[in-house]
Design a protein around this motif. Structure first.
Motif, short mmCIF file in Angstrom:
data_model
loop_
_atom_site.label_atom_id
_atom_site.label_comp_id
_atom_site.label_asym_id
_atom_site.label_seq_id
_atom_site.Cartn_x
_atom_site.Cartn_y
_atom_site.Cartn_z
N GLN A 39 -40.83 40.97 30.15
CA GLN A 39 -39.69 40.09 29.92
C GLN A 39 -38.84 40.56 28.75
O GLN A 39 -37.62 40.54 28.80
CB GLN A 39 -40.16 38.66 29.65
N GLY A 43 -37.06 43.74 31.05
CA GLY A 43 -35.96 42.89 31.51
C GLY A 43 -34.65 43.21 30.81
O GLY A 43 -33.61 43.29 31.45
N GLU A 44 -34.72 43.43 29.50
CA GLU A 44 -33.51 43.79 28.75
C GLU A 44 -32.99 45.15 29.18
O GLU A 44 -31.78 45.34 29.32
CB GLU A 44 -33.79 43.79 27.25
N GLU A 46 -33.41 46.61 32.12
CA GLU A 46 -32.83 46.47 33.46
C GLU A 46 -31.45 45.83 33.39
O GLU A 46 -30.52 46.25 34.09
CB GLU A 46 -33.75 45.63 34.35
N SER A 47 -31.31 44.82 32.56
CA SER A 47 -30.02 44.15 32.39
C SER A 47 -28.99 45.12 31.83
O SER A 47 -27.85 45.16 32.30
CB SER A 47 -30.18 42.94 31.47
N PHE A 48 -29.37 45.90 30.83
CA PHE A 48 -28.46 46.88 30.23
C PHE A 48 -28.01 47.90 31.27
O PHE A 48 -26.81 48.19 31.40
CB PHE A 48 -29.16 47.59 29.06
N ARG A 50 -28.05 47.60 34.55
CA ARG A 50 -27.24 46.92 35.57
C ARG A 50 -25.80 46.75 35.08
O ARG A 50 -24.85 47.00 35.83
CB ARG A 50 -27.87 45.56 35.89
N ASN A 51 -25.63 46.37 33.82
CA ASN A 51 -24.28 46.21 33.27
C ASN A 51 -23.55 47.53 33.22
O ASN A 51 -22.35 47.61 33.52
CB ASN A 51 -24.34 45.59 31.87
N LYS A 52 -24.24 48.60 32.84
CA LYS A 52 -23.61 49.92 32.78
C LYS A 52 -23.24 50.40 34.17
O LYS A 52 -22.18 51.02 34.37
CB LYS A 52 -24.52 50.94 32.09
N ASP A 54 -22.42 48.47 36.67
CA ASP A 54 -21.24 47.69 37.03
C ASP A 54 -19.99 48.27 36.37
O ASP A 54 -18.93 48.39 37.01
CB ASP A 54 -21.40 46.22 36.63
#
Length: 74
Positions: A39, A43-44, A46-48, A50-52, A54
């Motif tokens: 988590q 998780g952080e 994956e989020s980073f 995913r944002n890149k 995008d």
């Protein structure tokens, strides 16, 4: 002599039960640590990512539009 054998048997039994309980606690602790790690860090990350991705998709779309406009000019 019989008393010593009974105590050793009880001791061995207790030792086995304690080892089982310690193993169960270790498994639970490791699961909780893994969940926390996943988590907090995975998780952080994956989020980073995913944002890149995008952001790169948006840049790619803009480049495609620019290329189409340049093709139209030529």
């Amino acid at each position: 002599m019989m008393l010593e054998q009974i105590n050793m048997a009880a001791f061995k039994s207790l030792e086995g039960e304690l080892r089982k309980a310690a193993h169960a606690l270790t498994v639970v602790w490791n699961d909780r640590q893994y969940d926390y790690f996943e988590q907090t860090y995975v998780g952080e990350a994956e989020s980073f990512v995913r944002n890149k991705v995008d952001e790169l998709d948006e840049v790619n779309d803009m480049l495609y539009v620019c290329q189409s406009e340049l093709d139209d000019l030529v």
